[in-house]
Design a protein around this motif. Structure first.
Motif, mmCIF file in Angstrom:
data_model
loop_
_atom_site.group_PDB
_atom_site.id
_atom_site.type_symbol
_atom_site.label_atom_id
_atom_site.label_comp_id
_atom_site.label_asym_id
_atom_site.label_seq_id
_atom_site.Cartn_x
_atom_site.Cartn_y
_atom_site.Cartn_z
ATOM 1 N N ALA A 79 0.835 -1.208 0.000
ATOM 2 C CA ALA A 79 0.000 0.000 0.000
ATOM 3 C C ALA A 79 0.870 1.258 0.000
ATOM 4 O O ALA A 79 0.553 2.240 -0.683
ATOM 5 C CB ALA A 79 -0.947 -0.007 1.200
ATOM 6 N N VAL A 123 -3.989 2.628 5.334
ATOM 7 C CA VAL A 123 -3.891 1.154 5.335
ATOM 8 C C VAL A 123 -2.513 0.733 5.838
ATOM 9 O O VAL A 123 -2.383 -0.191 6.653
ATOM 10 C CB VAL A 123 -4.164 0.589 3.926
ATOM 11 N N THR A 127 -1.904 -1.502 9.195
ATOM 12 C CA THR A 127 -1.277 -2.824 9.118
ATOM 13 C C THR A 127 -0.043 -2.904 10.002
ATOM 14 O O THR A 127 0.230 -3.942 10.613
ATOM 15 C CB THR A 127 -0.913 -3.211 7.678
#
Length: 134
Positions: A79, A123, A127
């Motif tokens: 990402a 994101v 994560t």
């Protein structure tokens, strides 16, 4: 190795905080002019964050084992790389074209790039947080 870890971690955190933080602010304010002005520092921070992240990956996750933590971190890394690409493509293009003309559509493109990159960097941050508790 401990010095390499400390340097890589410091570079990763500092560049990541600047990159993600400035992207979140630019996405929220919608200031296309400022987005084009901050393009070079953001891309520099993105480069340092990705490279130092690769060093950290090598030091701590470089084995052949690809468990849940590594899978989650890989999603975040992907990402982040896509976010850098989005910023490079949309904001970078707006910066190049903006030097020739000052159309509002070009600045809107820069804001759109910052907003897409902000979602991707969110994101990435999520994560990294999730991977730490596993």
């Amino acid at each position: 190795m401990q010095y390499i870890f400390m340097i890589a971690l410091a570079l990763h955190v500092m560049s990541g905080v600047f990159w993600a933080g400035s992207t979140f602010v630019l996405a929220r304010t919608g200031d296309g002019r400022l987005a084009t002005k901050l393009f070079a520092p953001q891309m520099g921070a993105a480069t340092v964050a990705v490279l130092s992240g690769a060093v950290l990956w090598y030091l701590f996750h470089g084995s052949s084992y690809f468990g849940t933590q590594e899978q989650i971190l890989a999603v975040g890394a992907a990402a982040a790389i896509v976010a850098a690409g989005v910023q490079g493509a949309l904001v970078g293009r707006a910066r190049r074209i903006g030097a020739e003309g000052n159309a509002a559509g070009i600045l809107d493109q820069a804001v759109r790039g910052e907003r897409l990159a902000a979602a991707l960097l969110a994101v990435t941050v999520i994560t990294m947080a999730i991977a730490r508790v596993l």
